[in-house]
Design a protein around this motif. Structure first.
Motif, PDB file in Angstrom:
ATOM      1  N   CYS A 177       0.902  -1.100   0.126  1.00 41.87           N
ATOM      2  CA  CYS A 177       0.118  -0.244  -0.109  1.00 41.87           C
ATOM      3  C   CYS A 177       0.877   1.222  -0.053  1.00 41.87           C
ATOM      4  CB  CYS A 177      -0.998   0.209   1.102  1.00 41.87           C
ATOM      5  SG  CYS A 177      -1.967   1.536   1.210  1.00 41.87           S
ATOM      6  N   ARG A 179       0.037   4.266   0.325  1.00 41.37           N
ATOM      7  CA  ARG A 179      -0.431   5.395   1.013  1.00 41.37           C
ATOM      8  C   ARG A 179      -0.043   4.947   2.365  1.00 41.37           C
ATOM      9  NH1 ARG A 179      -3.241   7.691   4.926  1.00 41.37           N
ATOM     10  NH2 ARG A 179      -3.240   5.577   5.861  1.00 41.37           N
ATOM     11  N   CYS A 180      -0.190   3.741   3.051  1.00 44.51           N
ATOM     12  CA  CYS A 180       0.277   3.140   4.127  1.00 44.51           C
ATOM     13  C   CYS A 180       1.875   3.082   4.244  1.00 44.51           C
ATOM     14  CB  CYS A 180      -0.403   1.966   4.758  1.00 44.51           C
ATOM     15  SG  CYS A 180      -2.107   2.489   4.854  1.00 44.51           S
ATOM     16  N   CYS A 338      -5.926  -1.870  -0.306  1.00 50.45           N
ATOM     17  CA  CYS A 338      -5.680  -2.225   1.128  1.00 50.45           C
ATOM     18  C   CYS A 338      -6.879  -1.865   1.952  1.00 50.45           C
ATOM     19  CB  CYS A 338      -4.726  -0.571   1.472  1.00 50.45           C
ATOM     20  SG  CYS A 338      -4.492  -0.675   3.139  1.00 50.45           S
ATOM     21  N   CYS A 341      -6.977   1.655   4.045  1.00 48.13           N
ATOM     22  CA  CYS A 341      -7.213   2.887   3.433  1.00 48.13           C
ATOM     23  C   CYS A 341      -8.053   2.527   1.914  1.00 48.13           C
ATOM     24  CB  CYS A 341      -6.070   3.710   3.572  1.00 48.13           C
ATOM     25  SG  CYS A 341      -4.884   3.114   2.344  1.00 48.13           S
TER      26      CYS A 341
HETATM   27 ZN   LIG Z   1      -3.361   1.538   3.018  1.00 44.58          ZN
END
Ligand SMILES: [Zn+2]
Ligand SMILES: [Zn+2]
Length: 863
Positions: A177, A179-180, A338, A341
């Protein structure tokens, strides 16, 4: 015993629940290590400490508490531990939100401390809810995965599995992921349906269709089906990637569908799992075009630094400008995202840590476990069958168990700590000795941390006392209760780790509960506004009502819809039970009864046999974890059998002063005592309150009911007795009579003698005679009921004349009417349903009403 006149009129759940909560002692629920009783160890789920114990948790814990209390009453040494699964991204995100920082603004250690502090605060809030719900938690076996006592075990388990070859590190494509900014396991990939665009473009003379043009920079080959004649000329050739200019081979693979698009596809590292497969199969190059932040890398040339979305736009624009974009189509697609998110995952090739998955071992252990409900095993089997990749356990985050590993900066050797030094954070301390290979003392720490499931998948090892020295003393546990949504994660990982570390299954049984849906039937979510929090129910109706809802909502394993009506019904049941309690106590305190005196009256024997049936059914349901069946059976017995039938039947007898009264009291005491004990696992506060008045002792220290009474004649005759009484009561009600109004002479013609000890007569306030001979009745027509809605419209002005004419018909004609009748000298047809004769029955010269109940006939000669 408390005098019944001291009992409050109404049951005040708020007062009662708080009083008992303050009275009960934690020690009474501790697992006793010295006990010689059989053990019953529960591998309770450690919830994520969000600060809110949600309704889904509540359902899960209700189930656990029902059987924990039941097993204690059955004589087991029960361990109902409470864990907290602390690590993970949600807390990191919350800490960033609350403190208005990002994790990079403070040191790792400081960030961890912030996460720990928040977690402790949240755990405290959730403990309060657990206590209010009356869960019989063993607080001496509480564990918190972020604490050194626990995560040193996580690290020990890591080192052991590293040593035995279950854990390895390697560069391998993983789900990521951006973003994470962390790798995630397959079990954490959620799938969503989205609409995307399929772009057809000219790939150096070959038409290619792709949904991800931004991956063009990562293109490493073009694949065609070996039988596709269109591409035979390209065999063993290379072709040039448009816009980027690097050459890629054309490979042939049976898996390519010649009918899809042009029959040629590009292979990128990596667009999807299929790419990974081909990449391995054909030994292709690796081109990393996307980095951990989801930005384009150097390889993307002039697109470097763009996000994947920006890059897609730019590439499509450039393709258009160069006239190589041929056409575009809408395409429905399932995208892996994910779980947390919802960002679409990328497949990135990374150096990561993995746990080897050995499907056969897991299947074998899964089959040694008894699954409730049974079909949930199939879900596990399916998941294991489709496993392709090993479990990626490294995460690029902070608030998690550190991976206890260093690398020698000189020779690259991996160095691990001594087990006795655990727990360690390799970023804070150095190894205790120089590099065993080259003697260097310069090391770099592993900064990756462990997947949270690495903590929680040893929960069972932790509660059963694992310390790395042989098999744990209380292992395997007896049961794992959990939701069906985490079969492929928590259940799967736990089985894997137990087998890897002990060679055995983790538990004897697994009990799977369903999800709680909102009142609208949808999954609870903020956006739908259908979230119900346990605290709200606790305030309005109390814990016992909420617990009853949990039991009754659905069969174990099924999803359960929240419904306020069920909670209200539960609270009504308590009111009814409270009234029974007051009545029973009032009777019992009036006069003693002798436990050894025989029970002879039919109603009494009937109640005992019905109680015996109830105990048997409830016990069987409890053994099979069918809580809805168990509680429903208890409620029916209390409400229908005991209150509505039995008590009504023997009320009159209870006002007498003889042996028959003592018999009823004994039965009442037996039934009431059994009811309290059967209710104890479900409504611990309520059962405790009632039982304390009855016995002055705690119901939770009593054994489970074993009452058994065999009297088939009483079951049959008694069922008949209550049915007859119910029908005559209904007759009284329909006749507008008060239930205690005198009724006159009632004769009941039954196939065999029923000795009711006068109960029927007293409850009906009638002169009742049971007879076994055949009733002799004369039937006469005493009146005629005219159907005015038929007679009126048909005969209009002649209606009166019609009725007068009908009244002149003979009784035989009235029962079988002729087709016509003479009206004012003219023959008129008799319409259907114009009238019905009204019969009166005569018995021995007296007018009686007659009720038929199966093969029983009742005659009533009213006063
Ligand atoms: Zn994520
Ligand atoms: Zn070295």
């Amino acid at each position: 015993m408390v005098q019944s006149d001291q009992l409050p009129k109404n049951y005040d759940f708020a007062e009662v629940e708080e009083r008992w909560r303050k009275t009960w002692r934690d020690e009474d629920n501790y697992f006793d290590k010295k006990s010689r009783k059989p053990q019953f160890v529960i591998d309770t789920p450690p919830p994520y400490p969000t600060g809110n114990f949600h309704i889904g948790n509540a359902l899960n814990w209700c189930y656990i508490d029902f059987f924990a209390r039941y097993k204690r009453m059955k004589g087991f040494n029960v361990m109902f531990p409470q864990g907290w699964d602390c690590h993970g991204l949600p807390t990191e995100v919350k800490v960033e939100e609350i403190n208005k920082i990002t994790k990079n603004d403070v040191s790792r250690e400081e960030f961890r401390k912030m996460c720990r502090d928040l977690t402790i605060k949240n755990i405290e809030a959730m403990r309060i809810t657990l206590r209010k719900m009356a869960f019989s938690t063993d607080w001496s076996n509480e564990y918190i995965t972020m604490m050194p006592q626990y995560f040193s075990k996580t690290q020990l388990s890591f080192l052991r599995m590293l040593k035995s070859g279950y854990i390895y590190q390697s560069e391998h494509p993983v789900n990521y992921c951006t973003r994470c900014e962390t790798a995630i396991a397959f079990a954490e990939v959620a799938y969503e349906d989205r609409e995307t665009t399929l772009n057809y473009f000219d790939f150096n003379g070959v038409e290619i269709a792709t949904t991800r043009p931004e991956l063009l920079a990562a293109c490493v080959a073009v694949a065609v089906h070996p039988g596709d004649e269109r591409y035979h000329k390209l065999k063993s050739k290379t072709i040039k990637v448009p816009l980027f200019g690097h050459n890629v081979p054309v490979v042939q693979d049976e898996a390519v569908d010649p009918a899809f698009g042009s029959g040629a596809v590009m292979i990128c590292t990596f667009g999807d799992k299929q790419d990974v497969h081909w990449w391995k199969q054909h030994n292709l190059a690796l081109r990393k075009a996307i980095d951990r932040q989801g930005k384009m890398t150097d390889i993307a040339g002039r697109y470097k630094g763009l996000t994947t979305t920006e890059c897609r736009k730019a590439i499509l624009a450039d393709m258009k400008a160069k006239n190589i974009l041929k056409r575009q189509e809408k395409l429905a697609q399932r995208v892996g995202t994910c779980w947390r998110c919802k960002t679409p995952i990328e497949i990135l090739s990374e150096r990561q840590w993995f746990v080897k998955i050995k499907p056969d071992e897991i299947q074998k252990a899964a089959h040694q476990i008894t699954w409730f409900p049974e079909h949930m095993l199939r879900r596990m089997e399916n998941w294991v069958e489709q496993m392709e990749w090993d479990w990626c356990i490294s995460r690029q985050r902070i608030f998690a168990t550190p991976i206890p590993v260093w690398f020698c900066t000189k020779c690259g050797e991996m160095v691990t700590p001594d087990e006795k030094d655990l727990p360690v954070d390799p970023t804070l301390v150095k190894p205790g000795h120089p590099c065993p290979k080259c003697g260097s003392t310069s090391f770099s720490a592993e900064v990756d941390v462990l997947d949270t499931w690495m903590d929680s998948s040893i929960s069972v090892l932790n509660v059963t006392g694992w310390d790395g020295n042989g098999n744990p003393p209380y292992f395997p546990a007896q049961i794992r209760p959990q939701g069906h949504d985490i079969i492929r994660t928590w259940a799967f990982y736990t089985i894997l780790r137990s087998v890897a570390l002990t060679g055995q299954k983790p538990w004897d049984e697994i009990l799977v509960n369903g999800m709680v849906l909102g009142e609208d039937g949808f999954k609870m979510s903020k956006s739908r506004g259908n979230i119900i929090v346990p605290e709200e129910i606790l305030v309005k109706y109390g814990a016992d009502a909420l617990r009853q809802w949990g039991a009754m909502g659905a069969a174990t394993g099924s999803d359960i819809m929240f419904n306020w009506n069920d909670v209200v019904a539960a609270s009504r049941f308590q009111t009814k039970m409270w009234n029974i309690t007051k009545f029973a106590l009032m009777q019992l305190e009036k006069g003693g009864f002798d436990e050894h005196e025989p029970v002879t009256a039919l109603a009494d024997r009937w109640l005992l046999v019905r109680l015996s049936d109830t105990v048997e059914q409830v016990s069987a349901a409890m053994e099979a974890y069918q809580f809805d069946v168990a509680l429903k059976t208890i409620r029916e017995f209390a409400w229908d059998v005991l209150a509505d039938n039995y008590i009504e039947l023997v009320k009159g007898r209870l006002y007498r002063q003889d042996a028959s009264r003592r018999s009823a009291c004994l039965v009442l005491h037996t039934a009431f005592d059994a009811l309290c004990r059967m209710l104890a696992p479900f409504t611990p506060y309520f059962a405790e309150e009632c039982y304390s008045y009855l016995k002055g002792d705690s119901v939770h220290k009593q054994p489970w009911v074993t009452f058994s009474y065999d009297d088939d004649a009483a079951r049959q005759e008694g069922n008949l007795l209550v049915q007859v009484v119910a029908e005559i009561r209904k007759y009284k009600h329909d006749a507008g009579l008060a239930l205690n109004a005198p009724l006159g002479k009632v004769t009941i013609y039954a196939p065999h003698t029923v000795n009711d000890e006068g109960d029927t007569g007293r409850t009906l306030n009638a002169d009742v005679h049971w007879r076994t001979d055949v009733v002799k009745l004369d039937r006469v027509i005493t009146d005629i009921d005219f159907n005015r809605s038929v007679v009126g419209p048909t005969f209009r002005k002649q209606a009166q004349a019609f009725m007068t004419a009908v009244k002149t018909l003979s009784p035989a004609q009235l029962e079988n009417p002729p087709k016509t009748i003479i009206l004012d000298g003219v023959e008129a047809a008799i319409p259907e349903n114009a009238f019905t004769p009204k019969f009166t029955y005569m018995e021995e010269g007296a007018k009686v009403d007659v009720i038929t109940i199966g093969d029983v006939i009742v005659t009533i000669a009213k006063k």
